[in-house]
Write an enzyme that holds these catalytic residues in place. Structure first.
Site, PDB file in Angstrom:
ATOM      1  N   SER A  72      37.528 -11.423 -38.708  1.00 50.73           N
ATOM      2  CA  SER A  72      37.176 -12.533 -37.833  1.00 50.73           C
ATOM      3  C   SER A  72      37.428 -13.861 -38.538  1.00 50.73           C
ATOM      4  O   SER A  72      37.200 -13.982 -39.736  1.00 50.73           O
ATOM      5  CB  SER A  72      35.695 -12.442 -37.444  1.00 50.73           C
ATOM      6  OG  SER A  72      35.270 -13.626 -36.811  1.00 50.73           O
ATOM      7  N   ARG A 123      29.881  -7.480 -34.427  1.00 45.51           N
ATOM      8  CA  ARG A 123      31.290  -7.418 -34.001  1.00 45.51           C
ATOM      9  C   ARG A 123      31.761  -6.003 -34.312  1.00 45.51           C
ATOM     10  O   ARG A 123      31.954  -5.641 -35.483  1.00 45.51           O
ATOM     11  CB  ARG A 123      32.099  -8.466 -34.773  1.00 45.51           C
ATOM     12  CG  ARG A 123      33.560  -8.614 -34.357  1.00 45.51           C
ATOM     13  CD  ARG A 123      34.176  -9.751 -35.152  1.00 45.51           C
ATOM     14  NE  ARG A 123      35.598  -9.911 -34.927  1.00 45.51           N
ATOM     15  CZ  ARG A 123      36.133 -10.742 -34.029  1.00 45.51           C
ATOM     16  NH1 ARG A 123      35.337 -11.466 -33.268  1.00 45.51           N
ATOM     17  NH2 ARG A 123      37.450 -10.847 -33.903  1.00 45.51           N
ATOM     18  N   HIS A 150      33.344  -9.678 -24.497  1.00 46.83           N
ATOM     19  CA  HIS A 150      33.391 -10.761 -25.493  1.00 46.83           C
ATOM     20  C   HIS A 150      32.698 -11.994 -24.895  1.00 46.83           C
ATOM     21  O   HIS A 150      33.342 -13.009 -24.597  1.00 46.83           O
ATOM     22  CB  HIS A 150      34.834 -11.073 -25.860  1.00 46.83           C
ATOM     23  CG  HIS A 150      35.011 -11.810 -27.151  1.00 46.83           C
ATOM     24  ND1 HIS A 150      33.938 -12.349 -27.858  1.00 46.83           N
ATOM     25  CD2 HIS A 150      36.133 -12.122 -27.875  1.00 46.83           C
ATOM     26  CE1 HIS A 150      34.397 -12.942 -28.945  1.00 46.83           C
ATOM     27  NE2 HIS A 150      35.713 -12.817 -28.984  1.00 46.83           N
ATOM     28  N   GLN A 153      33.158 -15.779 -26.388  1.00 44.16           N
ATOM     29  CA  GLN A 153      34.417 -16.475 -26.137  1.00 44.16           C
ATOM     30  C   GLN A 153      34.409 -17.153 -24.770  1.00 44.16           C
ATOM     31  O   GLN A 153      34.823 -18.303 -24.623  1.00 44.16           O
ATOM     32  CB  GLN A 153      35.588 -15.494 -26.218  1.00 44.16           C
ATOM     33  CG  GLN A 153      36.944 -16.145 -25.943  1.00 44.16           C
ATOM     34  CD  GLN A 153      37.281 -17.220 -26.954  1.00 44.16           C
ATOM     35  OE1 GLN A 153      37.280 -16.971 -28.158  1.00 44.16           O
ATOM     36  NE2 GLN A 153      37.585 -18.427 -26.484  1.00 44.16           N
ATOM     37  N   ASP A 269      45.879 -13.841 -23.716  1.00 39.85           N
ATOM     38  CA  ASP A 269      45.184 -13.292 -24.890  1.00 39.85           C
ATOM     39  C   ASP A 269      46.199 -12.427 -25.623  1.00 39.85           C
ATOM     40  O   ASP A 269      47.327 -12.239 -25.175  1.00 39.85           O
ATOM     41  CB  ASP A 269      43.970 -12.481 -24.414  1.00 39.85           C
ATOM     42  CG  ASP A 269      43.015 -12.094 -25.548  1.00 39.85           C
ATOM     43  OD1 ASP A 269      43.286 -12.443 -26.713  1.00 39.85           O
ATOM     44  OD2 ASP A 269      42.004 -11.441 -25.263  1.00 39.85           O
ATOM     45  N   CYS A 311      42.357 -17.577 -26.633  1.00 38.80           N
ATOM     46  CA  CYS A 311      41.193 -17.425 -27.518  1.00 38.80           C
ATOM     47  C   CYS A 311      41.565 -17.390 -29.000  1.00 38.80           C
ATOM     48  O   CYS A 311      40.681 -17.531 -29.848  1.00 38.80           O
ATOM     49  CB  CYS A 311      40.408 -16.179 -27.131  1.00 38.80           C
ATOM     50  SG  CYS A 311      41.297 -14.631 -27.405  1.00 38.80           S
ATOM     51  N   ARG A 338      33.523 -22.687 -29.949  1.00 37.26           N
ATOM     52  CA  ARG A 338      32.888 -21.422 -30.315  1.00 37.26           C
ATOM     53  C   ARG A 338      31.610 -21.698 -31.116  1.00 37.26           C
ATOM     54  O   ARG A 338      30.598 -21.007 -30.971  1.00 37.26           O
ATOM     55  CB  ARG A 338      33.847 -20.565 -31.161  1.00 37.26           C
ATOM     56  CG  ARG A 338      35.079 -20.048 -30.448  1.00 37.26           C
ATOM     57  CD  ARG A 338      34.737 -19.072 -29.331  1.00 37.26           C
ATOM     58  NE  ARG A 338      33.912 -17.962 -29.789  1.00 37.26           N
ATOM     59  CZ  ARG A 338      34.353 -16.906 -30.481  1.00 37.26           C
ATOM     60  NH1 ARG A 338      35.633 -16.810 -30.814  1.00 37.26           N
ATOM     61  NH2 ARG A 338      33.526 -15.942 -30.832  1.00 37.26           N
TER      62      ARG A 338
END
Length: 368
Positions: A72, A123, A150, A153, A269, A311, A338
């Site tokens: 991440s 996550r 998600h 997001q 995405d 994203c 975010r």
């Protein structure tokens, strides 16, 4: 008699009412405006210094476990910096750091982590993992990403759209940029008008939370994905879509040009999520013609002033440089936000256990 307080968890925005979602967006905006003056250069002579106000310190002396089994960038940065602003400590627990999944069950790990930390931001891979974490955790669990959903997001996307409401409605005056701590805090957030949103790409976790959220907020969704069952919403997701009545506001096609027709906003995405690397060659073939470009949107009849979101991380197969780095793109504002939406959720869910407020309840914007 001892009353036991129910531990709140959040797996998907489908679990929230539209009013609760709006509450989080407003609270995110408030925390952003309250925090930004603290993050810039400070001056002893600034007239605004006495007016600076600390954001909520609901995580003071609290530790939030960041339980990440996948890589991440934005989610980790957002979580660690947001926890610090709320007065707490983020504890990163990667897949190689603890016994989870190796010598210890999810059930036992949930109890151990929850016994020492005051929240778990997870996550994971398969969605069942986070469901099991929540089932046995004595503290709130928030979904940072799973195979199905998600939510963090989509909240950041919604904050970005509201902050840029004037781009979709010329009658709205963005006004001069507010200056000074006081004006930054109390600058009112405008509400974006109902939009036609085109999503071009794979039916993955980001789209899934869009499907259960956007139609309930008055937006229309037009989705394009290849005519193959694996690129369409899985049954558990579509069941929630139908249950919430969102299917009436969704048009699904295999033609990306059809999807972008009349679009105010175009979203895409990654076509190849983590764990799907072995499918790369086939997926690139299946998504041929799905790259978001000026030509595609012009041929499909998108609105002349359409905007773009992604994203991240982005690959050029998904959107070309002209769109991604051009004036239509909101991707880096989306990325920045975010932090503020995660901060709002940490404050409400981990700090106050009030994220799942009663329908119709309003945020106490001036009482943090």
């Amino acid at each position: 008699m001892t009353l036991t307080r129910t531990v709140p968890h959040l797996m998907t925005l489908a679990d929230l009412t539209p009013g609760q979602i709006q509450r989080i967006i407003l609270h995110s905006y408030y925390l952003k405006r309250t925090s930004l003056p603290w993050l810039g250069p400070q001056s002893r002579t600034s007239k605004d210094t006495p007016k600076l106000r600390m954001p909520s310190q609901s995580l003071f002396n609290k530790t939030i476990a960041l339980l990440f089994s996948k890589r991440s960038t934005r989610t980790r940065l957002s979580a660690e910096t947001a926890t610090l602003l709320l007065g707490g400590q983020a504890l990163f627990l990667g897949k190689d750091d603890i016994q989870l999944g190796v010598n210890e069950t999810v059930r036992d790990s949930a109890r151990v982590i929850g016994g020492m930390c005051q929240g778990i931001f997870a996550r994971v891979g398969d969605h069942e993992e986070i469901e099991e974490l929540a089932r046995y955790s004595p503290v709130p669990v928030l979904n940072a990403l799973s195979s199905l959903w998600h939510p963090t997001q989509v909240l950041a996307d919604l904050l970005t759209l509201n902050e840029n409401a004037h781009l979709f409605d010329p009658s709205l005056d963005p006004g001069p940029e507010a200056t000074g701590a006081y004006k930054q805090r109390y600058r009112k957030m405008q509400e974006v008008r109902p939009l036609t949103v085109a999503y071009v790409g794979d039916s993955a976790n980001v789209l899934h939370d869009m499907l259960v959220t956007y139609p309930r907020l008055g937006h229309k969704l037009r989705v394009a994905s290849p005519d193959n069952e694996k690129y369409r919403a899985p049954k558990p997701v579509w069941d929630r879509v139908v249950q919430l009545g969102c299917d009436k506001g969704i048009h699904w096609t295999s033609d990306p040009r059809e999807a972008v027709h009349g679009a105010d906003l175009v979203v895409t995405d990654t076509w190849i999520s983590m764990g799907q690397e072995a499918e790369k060659e086939q997926r690139l073939k299946d998504f041929k013609g799905y790259q978001v470009t000026e030509a595609l949107c012009r041929e499909g009849g998108a609105k002349p002033d359409w905007k773009f979101m992604h994203c991240l991380p982005r690959k050029q197969d998904e959107v070309d440089d002209e769109v991604f780095y051009g004036p239509r793109s909101l991707v880096f504002e989306e990325s920045d936000n975010r932090k503020w939406t995660i901060m709002a959720m940490f404050d409400l869910l981990f700090g106050k256990w009030s994220l799942l407020a009663r329908p119709g309840e309003t945020a106490e914007m001036g009482s943090e």
